[in-house]
Design a protein around this motif. Structure first.
Motif: not given
Ligand SMILES: [Zn+2]
Lengths: 175, 513
Positions: A63, A108, A111, A116, A118
Motif C-alpha cells: 500500500w 473493494c 480489501h 482504493d 488498484h
Molecule cells: Zn482493493
C-alpha cells in the motif's frame, strides 16, 4: 538530409501522439473520485499525488497512500513499483509525485470494503526531496529571551515560597 | 468595601488553583519538546520552547496573584471548583494552541483553538492543515492533549502538583468526573491515572507490534501505536495522517483500536471494580447493559440497511465499514474507516439517523466518552417503565425500582429528573447547532450529523467541518464541544459566578457614588 528531415518529422508526430494519449488519460482529483464514487466505481482512472508516510508492504504487493491536496487515497501496487518511489512526504520530506492509472473501487471486495485504486501503471512525475528547514532568527531570539525569563520567574518564585514556608515554620515553633 | 472582600478572596482561590493547572500544562509541553528535540525537528523545538515559557510565566503570575489563598489557607468551595474547571479549559485552550499557530499548520488562532478544544474534549474534529507533513512533535502534542483531556486535565494538575488538595474533589465534579473510587481525591486520581497508564503501555505495545506486522518501520510504528492508542483510549479520534484509520489498510489495526475505544468508553468505576475482581459488575452494570443494547440495535439496523442498499454485501466489509463506524460513533471516538462524504453519499438518511442517535447517546458517565451517557439513558428508560407501572397499578403499594451502577441505587424521582434535565440540555444544544448549520446553507442532514458529532464529542465528520467554514460556526462548535464535555453544570456555575460578581461590583459602585 532528407532522411534527417524525415526522422525529425516522425519524432514530432510520435511526440505529438504521446502528448495526446497523456491528455486523454486526464487526471482526476482524489476528492472528485470520492464525491462521485458511484460513477467512478470500477472504472480506470488516473490520479496524481504526493506519496506520503511510507510503503506498507504486504508480501508481493504493497500500500502506498497518496495525497493530491484535495484528499488522500490508498494505492494497491506491486512491491516492485513501490520500491521505485524514493521519497515519501513527512515533516522532513516532500514525497515523490506519482501518476497512478488503475481501477478505482468504492468498496473493494478484496480489501474489506476499502476505497482504493488498484494500480496498473505507475509513473514518477516529479522526484521528492529533503526539505531544508528554515529557522527564522527572530524565533530563536524570542525563544531564548522568553525561556530565560520564564526560568528566572519560576526559580525566584519557588525559592521565595520555600523560604517563606521555612520562616512560617520557625515562627510557629518560636510561638 | 466589605461586600467585595469575600469576592476578592474567592478570586484568589480561583486564580491560585488555575495557576497550578496552567503550570501543569506547561510541564506537559516538555513531552512534545523532547520528542522534537530527539527527532531534530528544530522549528517545533522552538515553538514548544516559546509556548512553554509563555505558559509557565502566566501560571506563576496567576499563582502570585492568588497568593492570599495559600497564605490564609483558604479552602475551595463547590462554586470555586466549578469555576476553576470551566475557566481553566478556556485559558488552556488559548495557551495550548500556541504551538499550532506557530507551526503554521493552524491557519488562524481560532483554528488553533478549535483543534485544541477538539483534543481536550476528546472530540477529534480536525482543523489543522496538511496533517501529512506535520512534525512528530506536534502530533505528539495533539494526541497528548486528547489523552490528558480524556482523564481530566484540571484534576491531573491539581492532584499531582498540590500538596493540599482539599478542594480537588470539587474540581473533579466540575470536570464531569463525579466519582469517588477511594475516599481521598488524590487516591482516586492516582487510580484513574494508574489504570490509564497501564493500558497505555499495553496498548502502545500491541499497536506497535501490529504496526510493524502491517509494514510500518519500527520507529514510525511506535509513534503510530502511541498516537492511535491515545486517540482510541480517550475516545478522541485524532490520527497522525489525513486518512485517519484508513491510512493503515489493516483489519488487525482496526480490531485493536475498536477494543481500546470500547474499553476506554467504560466508566472508570467499572474498571476499578473489575480490577478488584468484581467481574460480575461487567454484566450487572446499568451502563454496560444500556451500551450493549443500544450499540447492538444500531449495528444491526445499519448493517441490514446498508446491505439492502447493496453497498456492503460481505461480512468483513460490513464489519470494517459499518460496525466500526457505528461503535466509533457510539463510544464517541470518531475514528472513521470511511471518507466523510461517504456518509452523505452512501449511507442514506436512515444510516445517518442511526449514527446521529448513537453519537448523541454516547459512552459511559465518568469515562473519557461524551454524549448524554448510557447511565442517563438507562435511568430515564427505567424511570419511564416505573412510571407506566405506577399508572397501571395505582392501588398497589408503590414498588421500589432499582438500578445497579457499582452498587444498588433506588430509582427515585430526583435522579430521573436530573438525568432527564441533562438530556434536555444536550438536545437543546444539538438543535441550536443544527439550526446554525442550516442557516449557513448546509443541507439539513449534514448539519444534524455534524451537530450530533460536536455535541456528543464524537469527531466523525460528514464534511461540514473545514477551514472554509464560517467563523461563527467554528466558535459555536468550540462552545458546544466545551459545554458537552463539561456537562453544562460547571459552565453554568461559571456564568452564574460572573453575573454575581458583576452585580456585586455594580452595587458597590452605586453605593460609593
Ligand atoms: Zn482493493
Amino acid at each position: 538530409m532528407r532522411t534527417l528531415i524525415k526522422a525529425f518529422l516522425t519524432a514530432c508526430i510520435v511526440s505529438f501522439f504521446f502528448t495526446v494519449t497523456a491528455n486523454a488519460a486526464d487526471t482526476v482529483k482524489i476528492n472528485d473520485l470520492i464525491n462521485k464514487m458511484t460513477y467512478y466505481n470500477g472504472r480506470l482512472v488516473t490520479v496524481e499525488g504526493e506519496a506520503v508516510g511510507e510503503t506498507l508492504e504486504r508480501g508481493e504487493y504493497a500500500w502506498v497512500n497518496i495525497n493530491d491536496g484535495s484528499n488522500a487515497i490508498g494505492i494497491w501496487l506491486t512491491s516492485g513499483d513501490a520500491e521505485r518511489i524514493s521519497y515519501f512526504g513527512d515533516y522532513k520530506h516532500i514525497g515523490d509525485t506519482v501518476r497512478i492509472t488503475g481501477v478505482f473501487s468504492e468498496n473493494c471486495s478484496e480489501h474489506g470494503g476499502d476505497v482504493d485504486i488498484h494500480c496498473d501503471r505507475m509513473d514518477i512525475v516529479c522526484k521528492g526531496y529533503v526539505k531544508n528547514e528554515v529557522i527564522p532568527r527572530t524565533k530563536i531570539i524570542a525563544a531564548l529571551i522568553l525561556f530565560g525569563s520564564a526560568s528566572t520567574v519560576t526559580v525566584v518564585y519557588f525559592t521565595h515560597r520555600r523560604f517563606q514556608s521555612k520562616l512560617d515554620a520557625r515562627n510557629y515553633i518560636s510561638k | 468595601m466589605k461586600s467585595l472582600r469575600p469576592h476578592y478572596l474567592s478570586v484568589s482561590i480561583i486564580s491560585y488553583n488555575m495557576g497550578f493547572v496552567v503550570l501543569g500544562a506547561a510541564l506537559l509541553m516538555i513531552i512534545p519538546l523532547a520528542t522534537s528535540l530527539a527527532l531534530h525537528e528544530w522549528n517545533p523545538v522552538l515553538d514548544f520552547t516559546l509556548s512553554l515559557s509563555v505558559t509557565s510565566i502566566i501560571g506563576i503570575i496567576l499563582i502570585v496573584f492568588g497568593r492570599q489563598a495559600r497564605l490564609k489557607k483558604l479552602r475551595a468551595e463547590w462554586k470555586h471548583g466549578f469555576v476553576v474547571a470551566s475557566l481553566s479549559w478556556i485559558v488552556l485552550m488559548l495557551l495550548c494552541s500556541i504551538p499550532y499557530v506557530l507551526s503554521g499548520n493552524a491557519k488562524s488562532i481560532l483554528d488553533g483553538c478549535f483543534d485544541v478544544m477538539s483534543g481536550f474534549t476528546t472530540t477529534g474534529l480536525v482543523m489543522t492543515q496538511d496533517l501529512d507533513h506535520l512534525a512528530t512533535g506536534l502530533n505528539m502534542w495533539r494526541h497528548l492533549l486528547t489523552f490528558v483531556g480524556g482523564q481530566g486535565i484540571v484534576v491531573l494538575a491539581l492532584s499531582f502538583l498540590m500538596k493540599n488538595t482539599g478542594g480537588a474533589y470539587k474540581m473533579y465534579v466540575g470536570e464531569a468526573k463525579d466519582i469517588g473510587l477511594v475516599p481521598s481525591v488524590r487516591g482516586t486520581a492516582r487510580i484513574i491515572w494508574k489504570i490509564s497508564l497501564i493500558y497505555l503501555a499495553v496498548g502502545t505495545a500491541a499497536l506497535w507490534i501490529c504496526g510493524m506486522y502491517i509494514g510500518l518501520s519500527p520507529l514510525p510504528a511506535f509513534f503510530h501505536g502511541l498516537f492511535m492508542f491515545e486517540s482510541a483510549w480517550s475516545t478522541g479520534g485524532f490520527a497522525p495522517y489525513t486518512q485517519n484509520i484508513m491510512y493503515y489498510h489493516s483489519f488487525a489495526y482496526e480490531i485493536l483500536t475498536i477494543i481500546f475505544f470500547v474499553i476506554g468508553s467504560l466508566n472508570f468505576g467499572l474498571h476499578y471494580a473489575v480490577w478488584q475482581r468484581k467481574k460480575k459488575e461487567m454484566i450487572k452494570n446499568i451502563e454496560v447493559q444500556s451500551f450493549f443494547i443500544t450499540s447492538f440495535l444500531a449495528c444491526a439496523f445499519a448493517v441490514y440497511r446498508l446491505s439492502q442498499l447493496g453497498i456492503y454485501r460481505d461480512a468483513v466489509s460490513s464489519f470494517r465499514r459499518v460496525v466500526y463506524n457505528i461503535i466509533s460513533a457510539h463510544t464517541t471516538t470518531g475514528l472513521g474507516s470511511v471518507y466523510a462524504r461517504q456518509f452523505a453519499i452512501e449511507w442514506g438518511g436512515f444510516g445517518i439517523l442511526i449514527l446521529i442517535v448513537a453519537m448523541l447517546i454516547g459512552g459511559s458517565a465518568c469515562s473519557t466518552a461524551g454524549g448524554f451517557k448510557g447511565l442517563r439513558v438507562g435511568i430515564v428508560f427505567k424511570g419511564i417503565i416505573a412510571e407506566i407501572k405506577r399508572i397501571l397499578n395505582p392501588e398497589r403499594s408503590v414498588r421500589v425500582s432499582k438500578f445497579h451502577h457499582i452498587k444498588e441505587y433506588v430509582l427515585d424521582d430526583s435522579i430521573v429528573k436530573s438525568s432527564a434535565l441533562i438530556i434536555i440540555c444536550y438536545m437543546f444544544l444539538f438543535a441550536v447547532c443544527t439550526a446554525l448549520g442550516v442557516y449557513y446553507g448546509y443541507p439539513f442532514a449534514d448539519s444534524a450529523f455534524e451537530a450530533a458529532s460536536v455535541t456528543g464529542n464524537v469527531g466523525l465528520s460528514i464534511g461540514v467541518t473545514s477551514i472554509s467554514m464560517p467563523s461563527l460556526m467554528k466558535v459555536q462548535y468550540i462552545l458546544t464541544m466545551y459545554l458537552g464535555r463539561l456537562e453544562f453544570i460547571s459552565v453554568f456555575a461559571l456564568l452564574g459566578y460572573i453575573v454575581e460578581g458583576v452585580k456585586k461590583l455594580c452595587a458597590h459602585l452605586s453605593k460609593r457614588s
